[in-house]
Design a protein around this motif. Structure first.
Motif, PDB file in Angstrom:
ATOM      1  N   MET A   1       0.844  -1.193   0.000  1.00 59.25           N
ATOM      2  CA  MET A   1       0.000   0.000   0.000  1.00 59.25           C
ATOM      3  C   MET A   1       0.882   1.246   0.000  1.00 59.25           C
ATOM      4  O   MET A   1       1.869   1.327   0.720  1.00 59.25           O
ATOM      5  N   THR A   2       0.512   2.223  -0.816  1.00 59.09           N
ATOM      6  CA  THR A   2       1.286   3.443  -0.949  1.00 59.09           C
ATOM      7  C   THR A   2       0.728   4.552  -0.057  1.00 59.09           C
ATOM      8  O   THR A   2      -0.468   4.814  -0.061  1.00 59.09           O
ATOM      9  N   ILE A   3       1.600   5.208   0.699  1.00 59.47           N
ATOM     10  CA  ILE A   3       1.216   6.373   1.485  1.00 59.47           C
ATOM     11  C   ILE A   3       1.368   7.601   0.597  1.00 59.47           C
ATOM     12  O   ILE A   3       2.424   7.816  -0.009  1.00 59.47           O
ATOM     13  N   ASP A   4       0.312   8.405   0.508  1.00 56.53           N
ATOM     14  CA  ASP A   4       0.387   9.551  -0.396  1.00 56.53           C
ATOM     15  C   ASP A   4       1.367  10.603   0.141  1.00 56.53           C
ATOM     16  O   ASP A   4       1.781  10.572   1.303  1.00 56.53           O
ATOM     17  N   ALA A   5       1.720  11.535  -0.734  1.00 54.97           N
ATOM     18  CA  ALA A   5       2.775  12.502  -0.427  1.00 54.97           C
ATOM     19  C   ALA A   5       2.430  13.358   0.795  1.00 54.97           C
ATOM     20  O   ALA A   5       3.290  13.646   1.632  1.00 54.97           O
ATOM     21  N   HIS A   6       1.180  13.788   0.885  1.00 50.96           N
ATOM     22  CA  HIS A   6       0.778  14.629   2.026  1.00 50.96           C
ATOM     23  C   HIS A   6       0.927  13.874   3.344  1.00 50.96           C
ATOM     24  O   HIS A   6       1.500  14.401   4.308  1.00 50.96           O
ATOM     25  N   ASP A   7       0.424  12.657   3.389  1.00 48.94           N
ATOM     26  CA  ASP A   7       0.501  11.875   4.620  1.00 48.94           C
ATOM     27  C   ASP A   7       1.943  11.512   4.960  1.00 48.94           C
ATOM     28  O   ASP A   7       2.307  11.404   6.137  1.00 48.94           O
ATOM     29  N   ASP A   9       4.467  13.470   4.413  1.00 50.06           N
ATOM     30  CA  ASP A   9       5.000  14.683   5.043  1.00 50.06           C
ATOM     31  C   ASP A   9       4.537  14.789   6.495  1.00 50.06           C
ATOM     32  O   ASP A   9       5.298  15.198   7.377  1.00 50.06           O
ATOM     33  N   VAL A  10       3.280  14.418   6.732  1.00 50.14           N
ATOM     34  CA  VAL A  10       2.742  14.423   8.098  1.00 50.14           C
ATOM     35  C   VAL A  10       3.513  13.420   8.960  1.00 50.14           C
ATOM     36  O   VAL A  10       3.869  13.706  10.110  1.00 50.14           O
ATOM     37  N   LEU A  11       3.775  12.252   8.387  1.00 50.46           N
ATOM     38  CA  LEU A  11       4.524  11.221   9.099  1.00 50.46           C
ATOM     39  C   LEU A  11       5.947  11.689   9.395  1.00 50.46           C
ATOM     40  O   LEU A  11       6.484  11.450  10.486  1.00 50.46           O
ATOM     41  N   ARG A  12       6.563  12.364   8.437  1.00 53.78           N
ATOM     42  CA  ARG A  12       7.923  12.853   8.623  1.00 53.78           C
ATOM     43  C   ARG A  12       7.979  13.876   9.763  1.00 53.78           C
ATOM     44  O   ARG A  12       8.903  13.863  10.592  1.00 53.78           O
ATOM     45  N   GLU A  13       6.994  14.747   9.829  1.00 58.58           N
ATOM     46  CA  GLU A  13       6.944  15.743  10.902  1.00 58.58           C
ATOM     47  C   GLU A  13       6.782  15.062  12.262  1.00 58.58           C
ATOM     48  O   GLU A  13       7.435  15.442  13.243  1.00 58.58           O
ATOM     49  N   ALA A  14       5.920  14.046  12.317  1.00 62.78           N
ATOM     50  CA  ALA A  14       5.731  13.305  13.565  1.00 62.78           C
ATOM     51  C   ALA A  14       7.014  12.597  13.959  1.00 62.78           C
ATOM     52  O   ALA A  14       7.400  12.585  15.135  1.00 62.78           O
ATOM     53  N   ARG A  15       7.694  12.011  12.989  1.00 60.81           N
ATOM     54  CA  ARG A  15       8.936  11.307  13.267  1.00 60.81           C
ATOM     55  C   ARG A  15      10.002  12.258  13.812  1.00 60.81           C
ATOM     56  O   ARG A  15      10.733  11.920  14.754  1.00 60.81           O
ATOM     57  N   LYS A 258       4.704   1.839   9.821  1.00 57.98           N
ATOM     58  CA  LYS A 258       6.001   1.569  10.457  1.00 57.98           C
ATOM     59  C   LYS A 258       7.101   1.460   9.406  1.00 57.98           C
ATOM     60  O   LYS A 258       8.194   2.020   9.577  1.00 57.98           O
ATOM     61  N   ALA A 259       6.821   0.763   8.317  1.00 61.70           N
ATOM     62  CA  ALA A 259       7.820   0.617   7.254  1.00 61.70           C
ATOM     63  C   ALA A 259       8.199   1.975   6.674  1.00 61.70           C
ATOM     64  O   ALA A 259       9.380   2.265   6.445  1.00 61.70           O
ATOM     65  N   ALA A 260       7.196   2.820   6.445  1.00 64.75           N
ATOM     66  CA  ALA A 260       7.462   4.150   5.897  1.00 64.75           C
ATOM     67  C   ALA A 260       8.242   5.000   6.895  1.00 64.75           C
ATOM     68  O   ALA A 260       9.172   5.720   6.526  1.00 64.75           O
ATOM     69  N   TYR A 261       7.890   4.917   8.157  1.00 59.33           N
ATOM     70  CA  TYR A 261       8.561   5.655   9.229  1.00 59.33           C
ATOM     71  C   TYR A 261      10.043   5.302   9.277  1.00 59.33           C
ATOM     72  O   TYR A 261      10.907   6.177   9.340  1.00 59.33           O
ATOM     73  N   LEU A 262      10.332   4.021   9.219  1.00 54.60           N
ATOM     74  CA  LEU A 262      11.716   3.561   9.304  1.00 54.60           C
ATOM     75  C   LEU A 262      12.508   3.871   8.036  1.00 54.60           C
ATOM     76  O   LEU A 262      13.741   3.917   8.063  1.00 54.60           O
ATOM     77  N   ASP A 263      11.807   4.095   6.928  1.00 51.65           N
ATOM     78  CA  ASP A 263      12.475   4.386   5.656  1.00 51.65           C
ATOM     79  C   ASP A 263      12.663   5.882   5.415  1.00 51.65           C
ATOM     80  O   ASP A 263      13.235   6.266   4.399  1.00 51.65           O
ATOM     81  N   ALA A 268      13.405  10.555  -1.055  1.00 50.76           N
ATOM     82  CA  ALA A 268      12.328  10.333  -2.030  1.00 50.76           C
ATOM     83  C   ALA A 268      11.580   9.016  -1.787  1.00 50.76           C
ATOM     84  O   ALA A 268      11.215   8.331  -2.740  1.00 50.76           O
ATOM     85  N   VAL A 269      11.318   8.682  -0.522  1.00 57.84           N
ATOM     86  CA  VAL A 269      10.545   7.486  -0.241  1.00 57.84           C
ATOM     87  C   VAL A 269       9.076   7.827  -0.409  1.00 57.84           C
ATOM     88  O   VAL A 269       8.570   8.746   0.211  1.00 57.84           O
ATOM     89  N   ARG A 270       8.395   7.087  -1.205  1.00 61.46           N
ATOM     90  CA  ARG A 270       6.968   7.352  -1.415  1.00 61.46           C
ATOM     91  C   ARG A 270       6.126   6.104  -1.210  1.00 61.46           C
ATOM     92  O   ARG A 270       4.962   6.152  -0.897  1.00 61.46           O
ATOM     93  N   ASP A 271       6.723   4.937  -1.430  1.00 66.76           N
ATOM     94  CA  ASP A 271       5.978   3.697  -1.324  1.00 66.76           C
ATOM     95  C   ASP A 271       6.416   2.961  -0.082  1.00 66.76           C
ATOM     96  O   ASP A 271       7.564   2.539   0.013  1.00 66.76           O
ATOM     97  N   ALA A 272       5.497   2.798   0.898  1.00 67.94           N
ATOM     98  CA  ALA A 272       5.848   2.122   2.152  1.00 67.94           C
ATOM     99  C   ALA A 272       6.134   0.657   1.941  1.00 67.94           C
ATOM    100  O   ALA A 272       6.695   0.003   2.805  1.00 67.94           O
TER     101      ALA A 272
END
Length: 274
Positions: A1-7, A9-15, A258-263, A268-272
């Motif tokens: 499943m792909t996390i969209d670009a906006h989400d 960015d939200v995840l990156r800010e939380a991280r 979690k996979a996206a967070y760790l990556d 340019a990570v877009r696909d979790a």
């Protein structure tokens, strides 16, 4: 499943918030002192009397927070939280407690922690959590540990956000099951004792920093209120980040997030799923 670009960015800010706790930086700014100086002062060995007071107050604070009923929160549509109101209340309790030194910590901290718990529960509701669910209650409690670093018993992996969640996994699951079935009326239940003990051990790390910050000569007579304002702001930020991630986990899946967070260290990570 792909996390969209906006989400993403939200995840990156939380991280960024969760992996770079800002308590020392906040204290440095509040006191007008270099970060290195604050770090050095807070890194000094705490007197035995202070260590004992921190241990007792942290335990009582966690037991009190666990009993805190969310009766004042309506289980309705998510609405913006009220962090300023809670910060003012925490500042007041800190200013009062500051007059009594180490002994005052045992009285003041449970009050401050109760205010912080209510504020973080408000943040959880704003992110779509149900304040009546045992899962929400336990996750609010978990923020006290997530925002406090690691204990001396932890290994290096457990200093990260997901590492801390993994380290607390068993006691969190047991506590959640107990609360769902029996509520929180019996704080002496083994599952809840193990849970509060684990949370208090981590929470005590930041409580020690708070207590030592209040003792700094530069802080002055009103230092208790100032430190508590910084203290609650720190945990409010950690709560926003934690419940933002839980919201994303509900939208996608815990594994995907979690996979996206760790990556996120990778460009340019877009696909979790990659």
């Amino acid at each position: 499943m792909t996390i969209d670009a906006h989400d993403l960015d939200v995840l990156r800010e939380a991280r960024d918030t969760l992996e770079n706790p800002s308590l020392v930086i906040r204290l440095s700014s509040a006191f007008g002192m270099p970060v290195e100086a604050v770090t050095r002062e807070l890194g000094k060995r705490a007197p035995r009397a202070l260590s004992e007071a921190v241990a007792e107050s942290s335990r009582k604070a966690m037991e009190g927070a666990l009993r805190t009923a969310l009766w004042s929160l309506k289980d309705d549509e998510p609405s913006p939280p009220s962090p300023t109101l809670h910060a003012v209340a925490a500042a007041t309790s800190g200013a009062v407690g500051g007059f009594f030194g180490i002994k005052g910590l045992v009285v003041e901290l449970p009050v401050t922690t109760g205010i912080m718990f209510r504020s973080m529960a408000d943040i959880a509701r704003a992110e779509g959590e149900s304040p009546r669910d045992a899962e929400t209650l336990i996750n609010v409690m978990q923020v006290f540990a997530i925002g406090s670093g690691a204990t001396s018993k932890d290994d290096a992996a457990e200093t990260s956000y997901y590492g801390a969640r993994l380290a607390l996994g068993k006691v969190v699951t047991e506590a959640m099951q107990h609360v769902a079935q029996h509520g929180v009326n019996n704080a002496a239940a083994p599952a809840l004792v193990r849970f509060t003990t684990s949370i208090a051990a981590r929470f005590g790390i930041v409580v020690s920093q708070k207590a030592m910050a209040q003792a700094l000569p530069v802080v002055g007579a009103v230092g208790g209120g100032l430190v508590n304002t910084v203290f609650i702001s720190h945990f409010q930020d950690m709560a926003r980040a934690h419940f933002t991630i839980r919201k994303l986990e509900r939208k996608y899946s815990p594994e995907t997030v979690k996979a996206a967070y760790l990556d996120l260290d990778l460009p340019a990570v877009r696909d979790a799923g990659t």
